[in-house]
Write a protein that holds these residues in place. Structure first.
Motif, PDB file in Angstrom:
ATOM      1  N   LEU A  32       0.825  -1.210   0.000  1.00  0.00           N
ATOM      2  CA  LEU A  32       0.000   0.000   0.000  1.00  0.00           C
ATOM      3  C   LEU A  32       0.858   1.259   0.000  1.00  0.00           C
ATOM      4  O   LEU A  32       0.517   2.258  -0.649  1.00  0.00           O
ATOM      5  N   ASP A  33       1.983   1.220   0.729  1.00  0.00           N
ATOM      6  CA  ASP A  33       2.876   2.384   0.755  1.00  0.00           C
ATOM      7  C   ASP A  33       3.409   2.695  -0.637  1.00  0.00           C
ATOM      8  O   ASP A  33       3.675   3.851  -0.969  1.00  0.00           O
ATOM      9  N   GLU A  34       3.576   1.646  -1.446  1.00  0.00           N
ATOM     10  CA  GLU A  34       4.073   1.852  -2.802  1.00  0.00           C
ATOM     11  C   GLU A  34       2.953   2.209  -3.770  1.00  0.00           C
ATOM     12  O   GLU A  34       3.111   3.077  -4.638  1.00  0.00           O
ATOM     13  N   ALA A  35       1.799   1.550  -3.608  1.00  0.00           N
ATOM     14  CA  ALA A  35       0.750   1.680  -4.622  1.00  0.00           C
ATOM     15  C   ALA A  35      -0.111   2.933  -4.449  1.00  0.00           C
ATOM     16  O   ALA A  35      -0.457   3.586  -5.440  1.00  0.00           O
ATOM     17  N   LEU A  36      -0.472   3.270  -3.208  1.00  0.00           N
ATOM     18  CA  LEU A  36      -1.411   4.376  -3.014  1.00  0.00           C
ATOM     19  C   LEU A  36      -0.897   5.717  -3.550  1.00  0.00           C
ATOM     20  O   LEU A  36      -1.638   6.446  -4.224  1.00  0.00           O
ATOM     21  N   PRO A  37       0.361   6.097  -3.273  1.00  0.00           N
ATOM     22  CA  PRO A  37       0.838   7.376  -3.834  1.00  0.00           C
ATOM     23  C   PRO A  37       0.808   7.383  -5.369  1.00  0.00           C
ATOM     24  O   PRO A  37       0.439   8.399  -5.976  1.00  0.00           O
ATOM     25  N   VAL A  38       1.204   6.280  -5.978  1.00  0.00           N
ATOM     26  CA  VAL A  38       1.191   6.214  -7.445  1.00  0.00           C
ATOM     27  C   VAL A  38      -0.244   6.290  -7.961  1.00  0.00           C
ATOM     28  O   VAL A  38      -0.534   6.954  -8.967  1.00  0.00           O
ATOM     29  N   PHE A  39      -1.162   5.609  -7.272  1.00  0.00           N
ATOM     30  CA  PHE A  39      -2.573   5.624  -7.656  1.00  0.00           C
ATOM     31  C   PHE A  39      -3.117   7.057  -7.617  1.00  0.00           C
ATOM     32  O   PHE A  39      -3.729   7.540  -8.583  1.00  0.00           O
ATOM     33  N   GLU A  40      -2.898   7.752  -6.491  1.00  0.00           N
ATOM     34  CA  GLU A  40      -3.410   9.115  -6.360  1.00  0.00           C
ATOM     35  C   GLU A  40      -2.727  10.053  -7.343  1.00  0.00           C
ATOM     36  O   GLU A  40      -3.373  10.912  -7.970  1.00  0.00           O
TER      37      GLU A  40
END
Length: 480
Positions: free
Chosen positions: A425-433
Motif C-alpha cells: 500500500l505504501d508503494e501503490a497508493l501514492p502512485v494511484f493518487e
C-alpha cells in the motif's frame, strides 16, 4: 482417435481393444461380444490416456506396434497411473522378447499372433476377474484439484460446483471451446450422490447425424442394416449416473424432441424397440453456442432449452482470466514432464509476461498443448520468450481495452507478493493518487477547481495532495 464401436453395460466385463489392424479388431470384437463382454475398439493408442480419465474398462488388450504411441509406451503410462488395470499385450513372434520384458512394466499377459480366439477370450476373462478383485481391495486415492484457477470468475465456478455438490439437478454449462466444460461436468458428477455410478459423455458434434439416435438410445438387432446385435445406448449406460451431452446446440431437431420426452418421462425406446426402457439419469449439457439465439432462429426447441437451463454455469475464456495463465502453465508443464518422464521446464518472467499478453483463442486446451510442445521442443530447462512457438505471436493483442485496471492491479499485487515484497500500500497508493490527479489536471488544462470536482474532492484537499506528492511544478498553471 475415435472409438470403432461403443461400450458397455454396468454388469458385463468392459474390454478395450487397441490395434491398427482393422481385421484383428473385428475378429476380437466379435469373439468377445459373443462371450458377453462389452467392447470398445481403438485404431491406435493416441488419446487412450485421456479416455481413461473419463472411464476405465476392466481390461485393455493392446498391440505393440502402432502409429503414434506403441503398446509398450502405453503400458508404461497405464501401469503408472492405473496400477490395478490389467493390460494384455498382443505381439508378433518377432516382438516376443520385448513383450516378455514388458511384464516387468506391469503387463498382465501377452498374446502372441496369430492367436487362438478361445485362448484370447480366456485370457481376457482371467484379466477381468483379477482386475475386479484388485479394485475391491484398493484404498481410494485422494484426487487432486478438479479445475485450476484463482481468478474471480473461476471462483464463481467453484462456488457453483460446491452449491450443487449434493444435487441431482440439471445443469447447462456454456463457454468457448477449450475452456474445460467437460472438466466441470466431471466435477459435478464426482461430487454428486451419483459419483459411484457411470459418467458417460457424448459430443453431439463428433457423431454423424444418422448415428446419433442409436448412440443415445441404442438399437435392437436387425433394426437397420448393420445392426447385427442389440446394443445399449448412452442413456442405458448412464443409468443411475450422469450423462454429459456436449455441444447440445448441434443436436438435430428430431432428437431434441426425443430428448425432451426422456427428460419429461424418464423412459425411451431403443431404435427398432417396442418395449419402453426406464432410466434414472442426470443430464449435464454444454455448448459454446448462444442457445437463446438458436431458439429465436427456430433451430433449438424452446421447451427443451428451459428443461436444460435449470442451473447455468458460465466458464470464462482464458483471455478473461489472464492472471491464471502462470498457474495453469506451470501445472501443465509438470504434467507433461510426468507423461514424458523428463525434468519439468521452468518459465522465466519474460515468457510469463508474453504468455499473459496472448489472446489464446483455443483457451485452456491451447495452453495445455503449448506446454507439451515446450516440454519437447525447448532446448534448455528454462523457458525464455525466444523459446515460445512462433505461431503464438500471431495472436498477440496490440491493445487490451477489455482488461480492467482492477485486473492489472491484481496481477501486479500477486507478482509483488510472490517475490516476497511487503508494504504494497505504501508503494501503490501514492502512485494511484498521483496518476488520477495528473489525469484530472490534464483533462481540465490545469484548473484545480474543476479537477477537484472530477476527482470527487474539495479544492483544498486537491491542493494538499499536490503538495504531499510533490506535484507543484506540474500544476503551477492551475492556481485558479
Amino acid at each position: 482417435m475415435m472409438p470403432h464401436s461403443l461400450e458397455r453395460g454396468s454388469r458385463e466385463p468392459r474390454v478395450w481393444v487397441i490395434d491398427d489392424d482393422r481385421s484383428i479388431r473385428w475378429v476380437l470384437e466379435r469373439a468377445l461380444r459373443k462371450a458377453q463382454m462389452h467392447v470398445t475398439c481403438f485404431s491406435n493408442g493416441v488419446g487412450v490416456m485421456e479416455a481413461l480419465e473419463r472411464e476405465q474398462p476392466d481390461v485393455i488388450l493392446s498391440d505393440i506396434r502402432m502409429p503414434g504411441i506403441d503398446g509398450l509406451d502405453l503400458l508404461e503410462q497405464v501401469s503408472a497411473r492405473y496400477p490395478g488395470l490389467p493390460m494384455i499385450i498382443m505381439t508378433a513372434h518377432s516382438d516376443l522378447d520385448s513383450a516378455v520384458s514388458a511384464f516387468h512394466g506391469g503387463a498382465f499377459e501377452y498374446l502372441p499372433k496369430p492367436f487362438d480366439l478361445d485362448e484370447a477370450v480366456a485370457q481376457v476373462s482371467r484379466a477381468c476377474r483379477r482386475g475386479r478383485e484388485e479394485r475391491q481391495e484398493e484404498v481410494p486415492r485422494p484426487s487432486g484439484p478438479d479445475i485450476i484457477g484463482e481468478a474471480p470468475a473461476m471462483q464463481e465456478v467453484f462456488r457453483a460446483v460446491g452449491r450443487l455438490a449434493r444435487s441431482n439437478i440439471t445443469v447447462l454449462i456454456n463457454g468457448e471451446s477449450g475452456t474445460g466444460k467437460e472438466l466441470v461436468a466431471q466435477a459435478l458428477h464426482r461430487h454428486s450422490p451419483r459419483s459411484e455410478r457411470p459418467f458417460i459423455a457424448l459430443n453431439m458434434a463428433a457423431i454423424p447425424r444418422d448415428l446419433l439416435e442409436s448412440e443415445l438410445f441404442g438399437h435392437e438387432r436387425g433394426s437397420f442394416t448393420g445392426a447385427q446385435s442389440r446394443r445399449e445406448g448412452r442413456f442405458e449406460q448412464a443409468d443411475g449416473g450422469t450423462l454429459f451431452l456436449d455441444e447440445i446446440g448441434d443436436m438435430p431437431a428430431e432428437l431434441q424432441t426425443r430428448l425432451l420426452r426422456v427428460l419429461a418421462d424418464g423412459e425411451f425406446y431403443r431404435v427398432g424397440g417396442v418395449a419402453p426402457i426406464k432410466v434414472d439419469v442426470r443430464i449435464i449439457a454444454a455448448t459454446h453456442q448462444d442457445l437463446e439465439s438458436l431458439v429465436r432462429e427456430g433451430r433449438f426447441r424452446e421447451d427443451l432449452f428451459h428443461r436444460l437451463n435449470v442451473i447455468r454455469i458460465h466458464l470464462p475464456a482464458l483471455r478473461d482470466r489472464r492472471e491464471d495463465i502462470p498457474l495453469l502453465m506451470r501445472h501443465f508443464l509438470a504434467q507433461a514432464a510426468r507423461e514424458l518422464s523428463c525434468e519439468s521446464k521452468v518459465l522465466m518472467q519474460g515468457a510469463i509476461e508474453q504468455l499473459e499478453r496472448l489472446d489464446w483463442p483455443g483457451n485452456v486446451r491451447q495452453l495445455e498443448n503449448t506446454a507439451r510442445w515446450l516440454t519437447v521442443m525447448a532446448s534448455g530447462k528454462q523457458i525464455h520468450v525466444e523459446d515460445l512457438p512462433e505461431d503464438l505471436s500471431a495472436s498477440l493483442t496490440q491493445e487490451q481495452p477489455e482488461t480492467s485496471w482492477e485486473t492489472v492491479l491484481r496481477r501486479w499485487a500477486r507478482q509483488r507478493l510472490q517475490q516476497g515484497e511487503h508494504g504494497l500500500l505504501d508503494e501503490a497508493l501514492p502512485v494511484f493518487e498521483q496518476t488520477l490527479i495528473q489525469c484530472a489536471l490534464e483533462q481540465t488544462g490545469g484548473r484545480r477547481q474543476e479537477a477537484a470536482r472530477l476527482l470527487g474532492w474539495g479544492r483544498n484537499t486537491l491542493t494538499r495532495k499536490i503538495k504531499e506528492l510533490g506535484l507543484e511544478s506540474e500544476s503551477e498553471t492551475g492556481l485558479d
